[in-house]
Design an enzyme around this catalytic site. Structure first.
Site, PDB file in Angstrom:
ATOM      1  CG  HIS A  66      -0.610   0.093   2.680  1.00 29.75           C
ATOM      2  ND1 HIS A  66       0.059  -0.660   3.853  1.00 29.75           N
ATOM      3  CD2 HIS A  66      -0.574   0.942   3.504  1.00 29.75           C
ATOM      4  CE1 HIS A  66       0.864  -0.741   4.790  1.00 29.75           C
ATOM      5  NE2 HIS A  66       0.070   0.375   4.810  1.00 29.75           N
TER       6      HIS A  66
ATOM      7  CG  ASP B 169       5.049   2.667   7.414  1.00 30.43           C
ATOM      8  OD1 ASP B 169       3.616   2.571   7.131  1.00 30.43           O
ATOM      9  OD2 ASP B 169       4.600   1.513   8.425  1.00 30.43           O
ATOM     10  CG  HIS B 170       3.608  -0.263   4.776  1.00 28.35           C
ATOM     11  ND1 HIS B 170       4.360  -2.022   4.412  1.00 28.35           N
ATOM     12  CD2 HIS B 170       3.777  -0.132   5.668  1.00 28.35           C
ATOM     13  CE1 HIS B 170       3.755  -2.197   5.767  1.00 28.35           C
ATOM     14  NE2 HIS B 170       3.414  -1.366   6.266  1.00 28.35           N
TER      15      HIS B 170
ATOM     16  CG  ASP C 103       0.570  -1.694   7.793  1.00 33.02           C
ATOM     17  OD1 ASP C 103       1.331  -2.772   7.849  1.00 33.02           O
ATOM     18  OD2 ASP C 103       0.779  -0.326   7.676  1.00 33.02           O
TER      19      ASP C 103
ATOM     20  CG  HIS D 141       0.349   4.040   5.287  1.00 34.12           C
ATOM     21  ND1 HIS D 141      -0.952   3.221   6.197  1.00 34.12           N
ATOM     22  CD2 HIS D 141      -0.689   4.959   4.723  1.00 34.12           C
ATOM     23  CE1 HIS D 141      -1.559   4.558   6.149  1.00 34.12           C
ATOM     24  NE2 HIS D 141      -1.686   5.057   5.451  1.00 34.12           N
TER      25      HIS D 141
ATOM     26  CG  HIS E  19      -3.982  -0.371   6.251  1.00 34.11           C
ATOM     27  ND1 HIS E  19      -3.668   0.105   7.977  1.00 34.11           N
ATOM     28  CD2 HIS E  19      -2.911  -0.343   5.642  1.00 34.11           C
ATOM     29  CE1 HIS E  19      -2.811   0.819   7.544  1.00 34.11           C
ATOM     30  NE2 HIS E  19      -2.828   0.833   6.905  1.00 34.11           N
TER      31      HIS E  19
ATOM     32  CG  HIS F 268       4.361  -3.698  10.478  1.00 39.00           C
ATOM     33  ND1 HIS F 268       3.198  -2.899  11.300  1.00 39.00           N
ATOM     34  CD2 HIS F 268       4.294  -2.665   9.898  1.00 39.00           C
ATOM     35  CE1 HIS F 268       3.077  -1.723  11.291  1.00 39.00           C
ATOM     36  NE2 HIS F 268       3.559  -1.107   9.213  1.00 39.00           N
TER      37      HIS F 268
ATOM     38  CG  HIS G  45      -2.079  -1.582  12.276  1.00 40.92           C
ATOM     39  ND1 HIS G  45      -1.383  -1.739  10.916  1.00 40.92           N
ATOM     40  CD2 HIS G  45      -2.185  -0.093  12.126  1.00 40.92           C
ATOM     41  CE1 HIS G  45      -0.256  -0.985  10.743  1.00 40.92           C
ATOM     42  NE2 HIS G  45      -0.576   0.239  11.342  1.00 40.92           N
TER      43      HIS G  45
END
Length: 774
Positions: A97, A101-102, A206, A99, A185, A445, A423
């Site tokens: 996805h 952090d991904h 996530d 975000h 998510h 994670h 989450h």
């Protein structure tokens, strides 16, 4: 010779449904490519910079490629240096996805490393990824950030490389099968299922199984999973019910504005922000007394991205789709978009949603520092906060905080935490594992402590499941020894094989599927090209045809004699065909032309023929030739004892050498039966001679010269040379002599039609397998 380029690959543990399976028994020990290796180089016992490398059967897949929100610059990246040697060989990068952090390390990974593989995302993920990271590049340029990881050209290069996939779409690359499923998510979030050699691995990214205002919950893939790589953000915590959570959120906001305070809601520009806007807009509509209190949403980026939300309304839940038929739910009545703090009237109560969500920098940090010392104000943190961020720090309600200019100021505003992070919690995670029943679960994670507690709870709940919690740059190795299965196709299955039959064919392997084909079927079932090499060789040969045919028949069993017209003069030349594969054309007293289609077996036989012809030519007297004068015997008759006796008498009369007239070479077409008889007599003589060498002297029967008597220490046996059978009361002696006769026959007889003696040596062209009748 049939040439084919075998595709590289390995056998899978899955079963194909077809009539015939052929299974090669597994060797002992574990081969390197039976080990499936999973290495988190981010998100291992931490939240942030999600990045997991999977290796199996020579294939390499990376899941996600994000940055750590608590750090900036190179230290925020996954530990790429720990997999430096693997990077050029990574086949796929699958991004779950949008975000940061991904996904935010993708431009760096594509533009500044040796990665050459393919990149996949869902349609909304790619659209929002492009907008989010364009904004990141602009902000970095404005602030002249020395820690800037990539520039616009890197981002553009990554956008060119990214390929889009839909939920449930199947993609195949280099033997890796990929399917993505809805993960809940955020809009476009995906779980990725990959299959390599029949082993299935599911990476959740996530995920949330709970439907919310606009998104459906995560789906459960309808297949058996061997390894589950799953997030553990909330560990053993259980989320409060959605309606209670929404009520607590709206109450917290209401309390702040009711006391004339300013309520700050730090969010990431996209994802949960849209969910919170839907809730606030609905609450304001239901509470007219709040209409004088403005709700600001400071994100030009989010406004731009709302177009993506409208485009992909069909990927949202039924509630939003039904509402969209009447009006666009993302066109809010009480929410004002403003560009930034400059155009903001900072008087009176208000609600302000600003990014980023963890207060590390940007507008949310500016507003927080401006408002944090006034006790009328409040902050509602609506999502997960990572260790090391200001949002996480203020949840412990310290007396003061340090501003970005290193000045300490008192913290007087109220701090509320209501989780909208979408989450999975413990109930969702354990239900998901219960439904999928994977033998192996790898947790990523999650904070190390939360992850450890979750592992203990899962081990207690699922006693047969192996739960692993690797740290960053540490690998876990799982052994999978898939069943080695090949499928037979084409003419090779005209006569289905029986147990322990030998199957001769070509093994064609592509992307872990295996087929055994006849060489003639290669072009029908594959895109491989086959060529036949025709060999032609001329050998000098001045000897008689009789010497040639007699010698060949002693060595090779399936021989056909004919004549062949050559040239324009109608000359017919004697031709010998051996095993229907090799042709010898006899030029009288001059040469032999040898023709054959080249393959391993034919080449081997031709080598022996060439050696034999060369030996005859060099030393014809060394060849023992049988008497040709048996034309008076009927071809159809069986060979009798009298025939053998007559043959023996004629052999005594036979004089060595050929006709005296050397000027005229006679070709004697010898009866097939007479040569057969001659060969049988030769065999009997060889058997008698070799038995005598092994067991001592035998006594020849007075009445029948083809019966031998053996007598040693009261051990008696009778050997019938005509039928090559043994009589004896002593079973051990009988078995021993019979075995000796079999070995002698094998050594002196012509090579058999089926060529098993040769083919069994030919490991490349033969695949001996057990037949599986499942």
């Amino acid at each position: 010779m049939h040439h084919n380029n075998h595709h590289h690959g390995h056998h899978g543990r899955y079963q194909h449904h077809h009539n015939q399976h052929l299974k090669r028994p597994l060797k002992g020990g574990t081969e390197d490519d039976d080990i499936l290796e999973i290495t988190p180089i981010g998100s291992g016992s931490e939240v942030g910079r999600s990045c997991v490398l999977l290796k199996y059967k020579g294939k390499k897949v990376m899941f996600d490629c994000g940055v750590h929100p608590a750090y900036s610059g190179l230290v925020s990246l996954p530990f790429f240096d720990s997999i430096e040697s693997d990077i050029p060989d990574i086949d796929l990068l699958l991004v779950s996805h949008f975000h940061l952090d991904h996904a935010a390390a993708v431009p760096y990974f594509v533009g500044k490393t040796k990665f050459k593989g393919r990149v996949f995302m869902t349609h909304p993920t790619k659209a929002i990824y492009g907008m989010l990271l364009s904004d990141y590049v602009k902000v970095s340029n404005i602030t002249r950030d020395d820690d800037m990881l990539f520039d616009k050209s890197d981002l553009d290069r990554s956008l060119e490389k990214i390929e889009k996939v839909r939920y449930r779409q199947k993609v195949e690359h280099n033997g890796i099968k990929v399917t993505c499923f809805n993960a809940g998510h955020v809009l476009g979030a995906a779980m990725f299922m990959i299959e390599i050699a029949g082993v299935k691995i599911l990476y959740t990214g996530d995920f949330s199984r709970q439907e919310d205002r606009h998104l459906m919950g995560a789906e459960t893939p309808p297949v058996k999973v061997d390894v589950l790589i799953i997030e553990s953000t909330y560990g053993v915590q259980v989320h409060e019910p959605r309606l209670e959570r929404e009520k607590r959120f709206t109450s917290s906001v209401h309390q702040v504005v009711e006391r004339n305070g300013k309520c700050l809601i730090p969010v990431f520009a996209l994802g949960r922000a849209q969910e919170l806007l839907l809730i606030l807009d609905e609450y304001w509509i239901a509470n007219p007394q709040l209409h004088h209190v403005p709700i600001y949403y400071a994100s030009a980026l989010a406004k731009k991205c709302m177009g993506v939300y409208r485009t992909y309304i069909n990927m949202m839940n039924d509630r939003v789709r039904a509402q969209f038929d009447v009006s666009n739910p993302f066109e809010f009545k009480h929410i004002k978009n403003i560009k930034g703090i400059e155009s903001f009237d900072d008087r009176g109560p208000c609600v302000f949603m600003a990014s980023p969500g963890m207060l590390q920098s940007g507008l949310s940090r500016q507003l927080f520092e401006r408002w944090c010392s006034d006790k009328r104000n409040g902050i509602v943190i609506p999502g997960y906060s990572v260790e090391g961020t200001l949002a996480k720090h203020i949840m412990s309600e310290p007396a003061e905080i340090t501003r970005l200019d290193n000045v300490n100021v008192p913290l007087n505003l109220t701090v509320s935490y209501v989780s909208f992070s979408a989450h999975s919690d413990f109930l969702q995670t354990s239900e998901f594992i219960q439904e999928i029943q994977p033998p192996h679960v790898v947790l990523v994670h999650g904070d190390a402590n939360e992850m450890s507690r979750l592992r203990q709870s899962l081990v207690a709940k699922f006693k047969t499941i192996n739960v692993l919690t690797p740290k960053n740059a540490m690998s876990v190795a799982l052994e999978f020894r898939p069943e080695k299965v090949a499928k037979t196709l084409g003419s090779i299955i005209t006569n289905p094989p029986k147990q322990n039959d030998i199957i001769q064919g070509i093994l064609v392997t592509k992307d872990f599927t295996h087929h055994i084909l006849s060489a003639s079927d290669i072009h029908n079932y594959t895109n491989l090209k086959t060529n036949i090499i025709k060999q032609k060789l001329t050998l000098p040969f001045a000897q008689t045809y009789h010497i040639l045919i007699s010698t060949l028949e002693q060595i090779y069993e399936q021989i056909i004699e004919s004549t062949e017209s050559t040239g324009g003069g109608g000359n017919e030349k004697p031709t010998i065909t051996i095993y229907n594969e090799i042709k010898l054309i006899y030029n009288i007293g001059v040469s032999i032309i040898l023709e054959w289609n080249s393959n391993t077996v034919n080449d081997m036989i031709c080598d022996s023929i060439i050696a034999l012809i060369s030996q005859i030519e060099l030393n014809p007297l060394s060849i023992k030739v049988r008497n040709p004068n048996f034309n008076n015997i009927d071809e159809k008759e069986e060979i009798t004892k009298d025939d053998i006796e007559k043959e023996k008498e004629k052999e005594k009369e036979q004089q060595d050498g050929d006709d005296d007239d050397d000027d005229e070479i006679q070709i004697k077409v010898v009866s097939r039966k007479s040569r057969k008889l001659s060969n049988k007599l030769n065999t009997i003589t060889e058997v008698k001679l070799l038995l005598e060498q092994q067991y001592g002297n035998f006594k020849v029967d007075e009445n029948d010269p083809l019966i031998l008597h053996f007598n040693l220490d009261n051990q008696k046996a009778i050997i019938h040379l005509e039928t090559l059978t043994v009589e004896s009361l002593d079973q051990i002696l009988k078995q021993k002599i019979e075995n000796s006769i079999k070995r002698i026959i094998l050594s002196v007889s012509p090579i058999g039609n089926n060529l098993n003696q040769i083919n069994n040596q030919d490991n490349e062209n033969n695949i001996k397998m057990e037949t599986d009748f499942k």
